[in-house]
Design a protein around this motif. Structure first.
Motif, short mmCIF file in Angstrom:
data_model
loop_
_atom_site.label_atom_id
_atom_site.label_comp_id
_atom_site.label_asym_id
_atom_site.label_seq_id
_atom_site.Cartn_x
_atom_site.Cartn_y
_atom_site.Cartn_z
N TYR A 398 0.83 -1.20 0.00
CA TYR A 398 0.00 0.00 0.00
C TYR A 398 0.87 1.25 0.00
CZ TYR A 398 -3.55 3.36 1.43
OH TYR A 398 -4.37 4.45 1.50
N SER A 399 1.93 1.21 0.80
CA SER A 399 2.84 2.35 0.87
C SER A 399 3.49 2.60 -0.48
CB SER A 399 3.90 2.10 1.94
OG SER A 399 4.84 3.14 1.96
N ASN A 400 3.84 1.52 -1.18
CA ASN A 400 4.48 1.67 -2.48
C ASN A 400 3.52 2.30 -3.50
OD1 ASN A 400 6.86 0.57 -1.62
ND2 ASN A 400 6.34 -1.51 -2.26
N MET A 401 2.24 1.93 -3.39
CA MET A 401 1.27 2.45 -4.36
C MET A 401 1.02 3.94 -4.16
SD MET A 401 0.51 -0.01 -6.40
CE MET A 401 2.20 -0.45 -6.17
N ASN A 402 1.29 4.42 -2.95
CA ASN A 402 1.05 5.84 -2.67
C ASN A 402 2.35 6.64 -2.65
OD1 ASN A 402 -1.98 6.27 -1.83
ND2 ASN A 402 -1.35 4.27 -1.03
N ASN A 403 3.40 6.04 -3.20
CA ASN A 403 4.69 6.72 -3.23
C ASN A 403 4.85 7.46 -4.56
OD1 ASN A 403 7.29 7.56 -2.99
ND2 ASN A 403 8.20 5.51 -3.09
N PHE A 404 4.58 8.76 -4.55
CA PHE A 404 4.64 9.54 -5.78
C PHE A 404 6.03 10.13 -6.03
CE2 PHE A 404 0.13 9.56 -4.72
CZ PHE A 404 -0.41 9.11 -5.91
N SER A 405 7.00 9.67 -5.26
CA SER A 405 8.37 10.11 -5.51
C SER A 405 9.03 9.25 -6.58
CB SER A 405 9.19 10.05 -4.21
OG SER A 405 9.31 8.71 -3.77
N GLU A 406 8.32 8.20 -7.06
CA GLU A 406 8.85 7.33 -8.11
C GLU A 406 7.89 7.32 -9.28
OE1 GLU A 406 9.28 3.68 -6.00
OE2 GLU A 406 7.18 3.11 -6.23
N THR A 407 8.39 6.93 -10.44
CA THR A 407 7.55 6.91 -11.65
C THR A 407 6.63 5.71 -11.62
OG1 THR A 407 9.13 5.56 -12.88
CG2 THR A 407 9.45 7.95 -12.93
N LEU A 408 5.63 5.73 -12.48
CA LEU A 408 4.69 4.62 -12.58
C LEU A 408 5.42 3.33 -12.96
CD1 LEU A 408 1.80 3.51 -12.58
CD2 LEU A 408 1.59 4.24 -14.97
N GLN A 409 6.40 3.46 -13.87
CA GLN A 409 7.15 2.29 -14.30
C GLN A 409 7.94 1.68 -13.14
OE1 GLN A 409 6.95 0.67 -17.16
NE2 GLN A 409 8.44 -0.85 -16.44
N GLU A 410 8.52 2.54 -12.30
CA GLU A 410 9.27 2.05 -11.14
C GLU A 410 8.36 1.32 -10.15
OE1 GLU A 410 12.91 5.34 -10.87
OE2 GLU A 410 10.99 5.73 -9.90
N SER A 411 7.12 1.87 -9.96
CA SER A 411 6.17 1.21 -9.06
C SER A 411 5.75 -0.14 -9.62
CB SER A 411 4.94 2.10 -8.87
OG SER A 411 5.28 3.30 -8.23
N ILE A 412 5.53 -0.21 -10.94
CA ILE A 412 5.14 -1.47 -11.57
C ILE A 412 6.24 -2.51 -11.41
CG2 ILE A 412 4.67 -2.58 -13.80
CD1 ILE A 412 3.23 0.02 -14.62
N GLU A 413 7.48 -2.09 -11.60
CA GLU A 413 8.60 -3.01 -11.48
C GLU A 413 8.76 -3.53 -10.05
OE1 GLU A 413 11.97 -0.95 -13.01
OE2 GLU A 413 11.49 -1.38 -15.11
N LYS A 414 8.47 -2.66 -9.07
CA LYS A 414 8.54 -3.11 -7.67
C LYS A 414 7.51 -4.20 -7.39
CE LYS A 414 10.60 0.68 -5.07
NZ LYS A 414 10.41 1.64 -3.95
N VAL A 415 6.29 -3.98 -7.87
CA VAL A 415 5.23 -4.97 -7.67
C VAL A 415 5.59 -6.26 -8.40
CG1 VAL A 415 2.80 -5.51 -8.11
CG2 VAL A 415 3.45 -3.23 -7.34
N GLU A 416 6.08 -6.11 -9.65
CA GLU A 416 6.46 -7.28 -10.45
C GLU A 416 7.56 -8.08 -9.74
OE1 GLU A 416 6.89 -7.82 -15.13
OE2 GLU A 416 8.59 -6.72 -14.27
#
Length: 454
Positions: A398-416
């Motif tokens: 949840y914290s990662n999804m609300n972290n706007f200090s990173e790009t959408l691609q970076e968030s997707i890669e973290k989840v992946e």
């Protein structure tokens, strides 16, 4: 023919050490017994100064100055020739005008009593040491039940049970916290030496300068601060039982030589001693180091390595034996609930999140967390909110999804990456991972390489 002196006859018939001086310390009368006590002729003492005799080492301290200072009876312990101990009493003698004119002292030889007292003190210290060691051994010899539901642990336990029956040297290998000490205790309890002591030596915790004294013991006076009466070493205490060298890879090269000699001969000398001591122990050792690599780097002796590594047992990390995680959690939960008188149960979501954890600290980390949860939680059921933040997988997501200090691609890669890590822990092959995630097997291989997931 000289006139018989009644008082003089009585004085010498006492056969005691009686000595009379004037206030300046000059001896004016002395009994024959005094000469026998101090190993001199009594008549030779007449006219001598007690202060001169003290300088010559005949006796010390002196009764005369003590009585002069206090003007009353004094009793003290005096040291005579060859360390003889005397209980001395000094008395003042006054004339009709109240002036101090003589000091009379008499003594009794208490050397034997002092030796008995010293022996009793040493015996008391030794009994206290033995009591402490027994308490220590009792704590070390608690039940060593080991959870082994996974195939890897079942195979390991079978091998451990098999080697327990013979006095072969066993080297326990594995990451920190996997349970090497518990495995060593298991082997001891399954061996013919189970009724003997299990002595653990943490080679990484003992300062190098004290290692020899701890392992072999020492005699009284062998070094500054040595305990009166000396001390038995851990190797001697292990006789008829098991000597467990934990963190053996931390030994210095100098101490490795001493351990090698001990293993080969099982004979040694206490520090400062001349009597050879033999100890019949079974050797177990453990390390989280790669000793093969240490041998190549010449930081660990090859001959010692071969002595220790007769039967190596590799304990797998907790991440490779996930079938054991839930049984371990329940075991620790029961233990600490009883220990702290706080009955606790874990919510199913807590169990799920703990079962997915990496557990880099292995079994020790898991045990410490469960103890912490039992102690700090207020309610009967431990919820995910009771977990430390770094153990909450859902909160992290949840914290990662609300972290706007990173790009959408970076968030997707973290989840992946997180999904791939979970799948890798649950499924052993890339084919099964691909089927679970709806990907092709080559894609899974490529992404695992990309995220450096092993």
């Amino acid at each position: 023919m000289s006139e018989w002196n009644e008082y003089k006859a009585i004085f010498h018939s006492l056969q005691e050490d009686i000595l009379v001086t004037d206030p300046e310390g000059t001896i004016v009368k002395v009994s024959e017994g005094t000469g026998m006590v101090y190993g001199v002729k009594a008549d030779d003492l007449i006219g001598r100064s007690v202060y001169d005799l003290e300088k010559e080492g005949l006796f010390t301290p002196l009764a005369t100055p003590m009585v002069m200072k206090t003007n009353k009876r004094v009793t003290f312990v005096q040291t005579g020739p060859e360390g003889k101990k005397l209980l001395v009493t000094g008395l003042p003698v006054y004339d009709e005008g109240g002036q101090l004119v003589r000091i009379v002292s008499y003594s009794h030889d208490i050397t034997e009593l002092m030796e008995i007292k010293s022996g009793m003190e040493e015996m008391s210290l030794e009994m206290e040491r033995v009591r402490s060691e027994l308490e220590r051994l009792k704590l070390q010899q608690d039940d060593t039940g080991i959870i082994a539901r996974s195939e890897a642990m079942r195979k390991l336990m079978a091998t451990a049970k098999q080697v327990a029956g013979v006095d072969v040297n066993v080297l326990l290998l594995g990451e920190s916290g996997v349970g090497k000490t518990e495995m060593a205790r298991y082997i001891h309890h399954k061996s013919d030496r189970r009724n003997g002591p299990f002595i653990e030596v943490n080679c990484g915790a003992i300062p190098e300068a004290l290692f020899e004294a701890e392992l072999f013991g020492y005699e009284e006076g062998s070094f500054t601060g040595a305990r009166k009466g000396g001390r038995m070493g851990l190797a001697e205490m292990a006789s008829s039982g098991t000597l467990f060298l934990d963190e053996v890879g931390e030994l210095s090269l100098q101490n490795q030589v001493k351990v090698l000699k001990l293993i080969q001969e099982k004979r040694f000398y206490r520090l400062g001693g001349r009597k050879e001591i033999q100890s019949d122990f079974r050797l177990l050792s453990a390390t989280n180091r790669d000793l093969d690599q240490s041998v190549r780097e010449k930081t660990f002796r090859e001959d010692l390595f071969f002595r220790l590594n007769v039967v190596p047992l590799i304990i797998p990390p907790l991440k490779d034996r996930r079938e054991d995680i839930l049984p371990l959690i329940q075991s620790f939960l029961d233990r600490f609930s009883e220990q702290y008188k706080r009955r606790r149960i874990l919510d199913k979501f807590v169990l799920h999140e703990l079962s997915q954890n990496e557990w880099r600290g292995n079994v020790r980390e898991l045990m410490n967390l469960i103890e912490r949860l039992v102690v700090t939680s207020d309610a009967l059921t431990i919820q995910t909110s009771d977990l430390p933040i770094n153990y909450r997988i859902q909160d992290q997501g949840y914290s990662n999804m609300n972290n706007f200090s990173e790009t959408l691609q970076e968030s997707i890669e973290k989840v992946e990456k997180e999904r791939l890590q979970i799948a890798k822990r649950q499924f052993r092959t890339t084919t099964k991972i691909a089927a679970a995630l709806g990907l092709s097997q080559p894609t899974v291989v490529r992404k695992l390489k990309k995220y450096r997931i092993k």
